[in-house]
Enzyme design. Structure first.
Site, PDB file in Angstrom:
ATOM      1  N   LYS A  53       2.602   7.813  19.134  1.00 29.57           N
ATOM      2  CA  LYS A  53       4.039   7.763  18.875  1.00 29.57           C
ATOM      3  C   LYS A  53       4.686   6.593  19.615  1.00 29.57           C
ATOM      4  O   LYS A  53       5.598   5.939  19.094  1.00 29.57           O
ATOM      5  CB  LYS A  53       4.688   9.089  19.276  1.00 29.57           C
ATOM      6  CG  LYS A  53       4.290  10.262  18.385  1.00 29.57           C
ATOM      7  CD  LYS A  53       4.715  11.599  18.980  1.00 29.57           C
ATOM      8  CE  LYS A  53       4.222  12.762  18.134  1.00 29.57           C
ATOM      9  NZ  LYS A  53       4.499  14.081  18.751  1.00 29.57           N
ATOM     10  N   GLN A  97       6.472  16.963  24.538  1.00 32.68           N
ATOM     11  CA  GLN A  97       5.235  17.236  23.817  1.00 32.68           C
ATOM     12  C   GLN A  97       4.783  18.675  24.057  1.00 32.68           C
ATOM     13  O   GLN A  97       4.648  19.115  25.204  1.00 32.68           O
ATOM     14  CB  GLN A  97       4.140  16.259  24.257  1.00 32.68           C
ATOM     15  CG  GLN A  97       2.842  16.394  23.472  1.00 32.68           C
ATOM     16  CD  GLN A  97       3.012  16.052  22.003  1.00 32.68           C
ATOM     17  OE1 GLN A  97       3.665  15.083  21.644  1.00 32.68           O
ATOM     18  NE2 GLN A  97       2.414  16.857  21.140  1.00 32.68           N
ATOM     19  N   ASP A 120      13.069  16.180  17.469  1.00 33.15           N
ATOM     20  CA  ASP A 120      12.108  17.127  16.900  1.00 33.15           C
ATOM     21  C   ASP A 120      12.797  18.164  16.021  1.00 33.15           C
ATOM     22  O   ASP A 120      12.137  18.869  15.256  1.00 33.15           O
ATOM     23  CB  ASP A 120      11.344  17.846  18.023  1.00 33.15           C
ATOM     24  CG  ASP A 120       9.977  17.231  18.289  1.00 33.15           C
ATOM     25  OD1 ASP A 120       9.431  16.581  17.379  1.00 33.15           O
ATOM     26  OD2 ASP A 120       9.442  17.417  19.397  1.00 33.15           O
TER      27      ASP A 120
END
Length: 298
Positions: A53, A97, A120
């Protein structure tokens, strides 16, 4: 019948090119999209995800920063990092994460992120806005599926879509996207899950079948309506019979069998996976544009 392959790599590259072009325009206006990653522990898979990412951010012309904490980090340490990033105007998106170590409550962590920086799409505010049809940051994987359907000119309006899976990450937001008014929505949606009786009887009704149940090759050709569009969100490692002792990646759909009856299908790998990172970049760009607009209005 041989299904048309929906090439997620190609579509994702198009999205990323568009994001990069817009990022260049924003930079000329004095705004560089910024994304912060928080990685807790030493999970190898998580480290790979964060690194990929970060590379995607660099290619898009974004600013990114990664903060790593040991597996024994406290919840307050993570909350402290999030608070700092919430207050940092150079950071437009914050990604923690997952999974997190057991001593850290995931819900508390996700709820502490500024909803405007929740790229997210997991904050309760964004979840609620999605469910009520308002503008918001949407979880990247279902957003990528929607983008794929739109760009492949697959009509959803009035069609029967079956979503197999009810997770907060894919299944539920996918349902809400399909139910939205307008392009990529207006579908009639049925949800199936692990407690569904006679799953095949329902999946065979689907004109659009989206599978995200986390079981390797669980959906077989007998469970698919001829000509259906099949989107396989799953990714599983299974033993590779051609290479003893090695593994290979497969989806939640039996690709070889289903591709003989479906009208279109996503492969694994190379289908939905690349779209997830592309939409993370798109979400970060959107957050940066929103923040820039808010600052200009002050």
């Amino acid at each position: 019948m041989t299904a048309r392959i929906l090439d997620g790599k190609r579509i994702a590259q198009a999205v990323r090119s568009e994001v990069r072009a817009r990022a260049i325009e924003l930079k000329a206006e004095g705004v560089v999209p910024g994304l912060a990653f928080i990685l807790v522990g030493d999970n190898p898979a998580s480290a790979v995800y964060v690194r990929s990412k970060g590379q995607a951010c660099e290619e898009a012309g974004f600013h990114s920063v990664t903060e790593r904490l040991p597996a024994g980090a406290t919840q307050d340490q993570v909350l402290g990092l999030i608070a700092a990033f919430n207050a940092d105007e150079r950071i437009h998106g914050i990604l923690v994460q997952l999974p997190l170590p057991e001593q850290i409550d995931e819900d508390t962590i996700l709820a502490s992120i500024d909803p405007a920086k929740d790229v997210d799409g997991f904050h309760p505010v964004n979840v609620g806005r999605l469910a009520t049809g308002q503008d918001c940051l949407v979880p990247c994987t279902p957003l990528g599926v929607r983008e794929m359907l739109i760009r492949e000119r697959i009509q959803t309006r009035g069609r029967h879509a079956v979503v197999v899976g009810r997770s907060n990450i894919v299944g539920k937001p996918m349902v809400n996207l399909l139910l939205r008014y307008g392009e990529g929505g207006d579908a009639t949606v049925t949800v199936c899950h692990s407690k569904t009786v006679d799953l095949g009887a329902i999946t065979r009704q689907a004109e659009i079948l989206i599978v995200a149940i986390g079981r390797a090759q669980a959906v077989t050709r007998e469970m698919v309506r001829p000509g259906a569009v099949v989107i396989d969100v799953g990714i599983n490692r299974v033993p590779d019979p051609a290479r003893p002792g090695k593994t290979r990646l497969v989806g939640d759909v039996d690709f070889e069998g289903v591709s003989e009856v479906a009208g279109a299908i996503t492969p694994v790998p190379g289908g939905v996976g690349p779209m997830t990172i592309a939409m993370l970049l798109a979400n970060t760009l959107k957050a940066a544009e929103t923040a820039a607009g808010a600052r200009a209005a002050r």
